[in-house]
Scaffold this motif. Structure first.
Motif, mmCIF file in Angstrom:
data_model
loop_
_atom_site.group_PDB
_atom_site.id
_atom_site.type_symbol
_atom_site.label_atom_id
_atom_site.label_comp_id
_atom_site.label_asym_id
_atom_site.label_seq_id
_atom_site.Cartn_x
_atom_site.Cartn_y
_atom_site.Cartn_z
ATOM 1 N N SER A 20 0.849 -1.186 0.000
ATOM 2 C CA SER A 20 0.000 0.000 0.000
ATOM 3 C C SER A 20 0.885 1.236 0.000
ATOM 4 N N ALA A 21 0.568 2.192 -0.867
ATOM 5 C CA ALA A 21 1.320 3.439 -0.905
ATOM 6 C C ALA A 21 1.107 4.244 0.374
ATOM 7 N N ILE A 22 -0.090 4.145 0.987
ATOM 8 C CA ILE A 22 -0.366 4.859 2.231
ATOM 9 C C ILE A 22 0.510 4.331 3.352
ATOM 10 N N ALA A 23 0.620 3.005 3.449
ATOM 11 C CA ALA A 23 1.446 2.409 4.501
ATOM 12 C C ALA A 23 2.920 2.799 4.320
ATOM 13 N N ALA A 24 3.412 2.756 3.101
ATOM 14 C CA ALA A 24 4.803 3.123 2.855
ATOM 15 C C ALA A 24 5.062 4.588 3.165
ATOM 16 N N ALA A 25 4.127 5.462 2.784
ATOM 17 C CA ALA A 25 4.306 6.898 3.035
ATOM 18 C C ALA A 25 4.261 7.200 4.531
ATOM 19 N N ALA A 26 3.359 6.531 5.264
ATOM 20 C CA ALA A 26 3.292 6.752 6.712
ATOM 21 C C ALA A 26 4.571 6.287 7.398
ATOM 22 N N THR A 31 4.635 9.220 10.462
ATOM 23 C CA THR A 31 3.371 9.881 10.826
ATOM 24 C C THR A 31 2.252 8.840 10.816
ATOM 25 N N GLY A 32 1.047 9.311 11.031
ATOM 26 C CA GLY A 32 -0.127 8.461 10.943
ATOM 27 C C GLY A 32 -0.967 8.838 9.733
ATOM 28 N N MET A 33 -1.425 7.834 8.957
ATOM 29 C CA MET A 33 -2.241 8.062 7.760
ATOM 30 C C MET A 33 -3.349 7.026 7.689
ATOM 31 N N THR A 34 -4.424 7.429 7.001
ATOM 32 C CA THR A 34 -5.561 6.535 6.801
ATOM 33 C C THR A 34 -5.783 6.329 5.321
ATOM 34 N N ASP A 35 -5.949 5.075 4.919
ATOM 35 C CA ASP A 35 -6.197 4.731 3.524
ATOM 36 C C ASP A 35 -7.692 4.879 3.251
ATOM 37 N N GLY A 39 -9.948 2.046 4.277
ATOM 38 C CA GLY A 39 -10.317 2.448 5.625
ATOM 39 C C GLY A 39 -9.306 2.054 6.680
ATOM 40 N N GLN A 40 -8.173 1.502 6.312
ATOM 41 C CA GLN A 40 -7.164 1.060 7.273
ATOM 42 C C GLN A 40 -6.241 2.219 7.629
ATOM 43 N N SER A 41 -5.892 2.285 8.910
ATOM 44 C CA SER A 41 -5.020 3.363 9.402
ATOM 45 C C SER A 41 -3.650 2.805 9.734
ATOM 46 N N TYR A 42 -2.632 3.658 9.561
ATOM 47 C CA TYR A 42 -1.244 3.297 9.847
ATOM 48 C C TYR A 42 -0.646 4.398 10.713
ATOM 49 N N ASN A 43 -0.004 3.990 11.813
ATOM 50 C CA ASN A 43 0.555 4.959 12.750
ATOM 51 C C ASN A 43 2.015 4.589 13.056
ATOM 52 N N TYR A 44 2.918 5.466 12.667
ATOM 53 C CA TYR A 44 4.352 5.271 12.932
ATOM 54 C C TYR A 44 4.937 6.489 13.643
ATOM 55 N N ARG A 45 4.116 7.159 14.454
ATOM 56 C CA ARG A 45 4.583 8.367 15.122
ATOM 57 C C ARG A 45 5.645 8.069 16.186
ATOM 58 N N ARG A 46 5.606 6.907 16.762
ATOM 59 C CA ARG A 46 6.553 6.564 17.823
ATOM 60 C C ARG A 46 7.863 5.985 17.275
ATOM 61 N N THR A 47 7.946 5.792 15.989
ATOM 62 C CA THR A 47 9.170 5.248 15.386
ATOM 63 C C THR A 47 10.217 6.351 15.284
ATOM 64 N N ALA A 69 -3.196 9.015 -5.369
ATOM 65 C CA ALA A 69 -2.532 8.011 -6.200
ATOM 66 C C ALA A 69 -3.245 6.675 -6.131
ATOM 67 N N GLU A 70 -3.708 6.295 -4.954
ATOM 68 C CA GLU A 70 -4.448 5.038 -4.828
ATOM 69 C C GLU A 70 -5.785 5.107 -5.567
ATOM 70 N N ALA A 71 -6.441 6.270 -5.518
ATOM 71 C CA ALA A 71 -7.740 6.403 -6.199
ATOM 72 C C ALA A 71 -7.586 6.401 -7.705
ATOM 73 N N ALA A 72 -6.415 6.791 -8.225
ATOM 74 C CA ALA A 72 -6.207 6.822 -9.676
ATOM 75 C C ALA A 72 -6.039 5.436 -10.268
ATOM 76 N N GLU A 73 -5.805 4.413 -9.456
ATOM 77 C CA GLU A 73 -5.609 3.045 -9.941
ATOM 78 C C GLU A 73 -6.861 2.227 -9.658
ATOM 79 N N LYS A 74 -7.333 1.505 -10.691
ATOM 80 C CA LYS A 74 -8.567 0.727 -10.576
ATOM 81 C C LYS A 74 -8.320 -0.775 -10.546
ATOM 82 N N ARG A 75 -7.183 -1.228 -11.035
ATOM 83 C CA ARG A 75 -6.926 -2.662 -11.109
ATOM 84 C C ARG A 75 -6.540 -3.206 -9.742
ATOM 85 N N ILE A 76 -6.841 -4.484 -9.544
ATOM 86 C CA ILE A 76 -6.569 -5.106 -8.259
ATOM 87 C C ILE A 76 -5.073 -5.367 -8.048
#
Length: 427
Positions: A20-26, A31-35, A39-47, A69-76
């Motif tokens: 997931s691009a959201i997980a990699a960016a977080a 920081t913390g980000m939500t996809d 709907g999944q959240s990722y939190n790396y603030r304590r790292t 970027a995730e919304a621009a891609e439709k394929r699985i």
């Protein structure tokens, strides 16, 4: 040997592999980000370990960028992002590392029209408690200085400064932020390897320029071992070290942090064996190169000496020929003055005898002095005197015979002392 920071892999984040691009960016931005798609959240603030970061060709936040970027891609099984993980030389100060990564991100934007999200991560501390204490004290000026100094200490960290450069797989309009078509030039089987080579070459050029600017003699080399060996810049038989992967690395870190010695896995043992063999090959190759350079230097010195001696002989032959062909004393004197290979000193006016004497004196040999004629006669007379035969009964010594009137006049007069005691006594 090549610089330890000669490492710049390119990874592709694909949904087909659960990335997931959201997980990699977080993770890279700590920081913390939500996809929004899952709907999944990722939190790396304590790292710990974030030293800097930024965005290129995007006006919003990093979370907005990667959700778009995730919304621009439709394929699985779509490829949603690409990531470069170059190593950063520990010799470079932090500001130089930031400028290097930011400038390279701008180059990616200019070449492919993509949006770039980058971050710089610190090395890992060998002692987790000490590293955590330094990380929490970085808020003050002195605490930040102590933290940076500790990061460059090889006894406290692994000095693995590195960057995460995450960029989109589609070009992005810099004014509207709308995602355009895919950058197929990087996906094509024919053009993809060429573009990857160009990317790595650009990073190598920029990094070496930064090292050169700082006065460091170290240089990175991102060519493969086979290419380097073919060009004569590395020994043959080098093998790339296998990557341990995040799970193995996390296991080793966990065991080390708890105080227990982590058991070596099969992959780590293989990696250690390859690293030892590569180091031995490098060492033998470097010694062989040093011997070859010394041999080449000696051969060049002998060749240059032979060429110079040959040139000297040619000049000497020309000088002798000019002197021999001179018709007058003036021409001969001029030829001698202009000669550069004569061992005989130059003299004016031209005097062969004086020149010969000067040559003998210059060599340290003194000419014998001219004997006196009177000395020669006296020596002959003395020799004849000792060679005469004498009769012991009739021979009278010159010291006992009567002197002639001339000899008497030349004898010294001996005065007799006066009688009486001339000394005055006390009493």
């Amino acid at each position: 040997m090549i610089h330890p920071a000669s490492h710049c892999p390119l990874l592709v984040l694909s949904r087909g592999k659960g990335r997931s691009a959201i997980a990699a960016a977080a993770y890279i931005s700590r920081t913390g980000m939500t996809d929004d798609r899952t709907g999944q959240s990722y939190n790396y603030r304590r790292t710990q370990g974030l030293l800097g970061g930024g965005l290129v060709n995007w006006a919003g936040s990093a979370e907005d960028l990667w959700n778009t970027a995730e919304a621009a891609e439709k394929r699985i099984n779509a490829r949603v992002a690409r990531e470069l993980r170059p190593a950063l030389p520990a010799e470079l100060p932090l500001d130089d590392q930031r400028r290097l990564v930011h400038g390279f991100s701008c180059w990616l934007k200019d070449r492919y029209g993509v949006a770039v999200h980058y971050a710089i991560h610190a090395p890992t501390f060998r002692d987790k408690k000490s590293g955590k204490a330094l990380w929490h004290s970085r808020g003050t000026t002195q605490g930040w200085k102590d933290y940076i100094v500790a990061l460059r200490d090889p006894d406290r960290t692994n000095r693995n400064f590195h960057a995460h450069i995450l960029f989109t797989t589609r070009d992005v309009d810099p004014e509207t932020g709308v995602f355009g078509p895919k950058t197929r030039v990087l996906d094509n089987v024919k053009t993809g390897p060429e573009e990857l080579t160009a990317i790595r070459a650009e990073w190598e050029k920029r990094t070496n320029a930064a090292l050169r600017k700082r006065g460091s003699r170290a240089r990175i080399d991102l060519r493969s071992y086979a290419t380097m060996a073919e060009a004569g810049d590395a020994p043959e038989g080098l093998v790339a070290q296998p990557h341990l992967g995040p799970r193995e690395t996390a296991r080793v870190r966990k065991m080390t942090g708890s105080g227990d010695e982590a058991p070596a896995s099969r992959r780590s043992e293989k990696r250690d064996h390859i690293r030892t063999d590569n180091a031995e090959r490098w060492s033998c190759w470097m010694r062989l190169r040093a011997l070859q350079r010394e041999q080449a230097r000696l051969e060049d010195s002998a060749r240059v000496a032979a060429e110079r001696e040959q040139e000297r002989r040619k000049r000497a032959e020309v000088d002798r020929q000019r002197i021999a062909e001179a018709k007058t004393d003036t021409e001969r004197q001029m030829a001698i003055d202009e000669a550069t290979t004569l061992e005989q000193p130059r003299m004016r006016p031209l005097d062969p005898y004086a020149a010969a004497i000067a040559t003998v004196m210059a060599e340290g040999v003194l000419a014998p002095e001219t004997p006196d004629v009177a000395d020669k006669d006296s020596d002959k007379k003395a020799a004849n005197e000792f060679e005469q035969e004498i009769d012991p009964e009739t021979f009278t010594s010159p010291d006992l015979r009567e002197s002639t009137p001339e000899e008497a006049r030349s004898k010294p007069v001996i005065r007799k002392p006066q009688r009486g005691n001339l000394q005055r006594s006390r009493g």
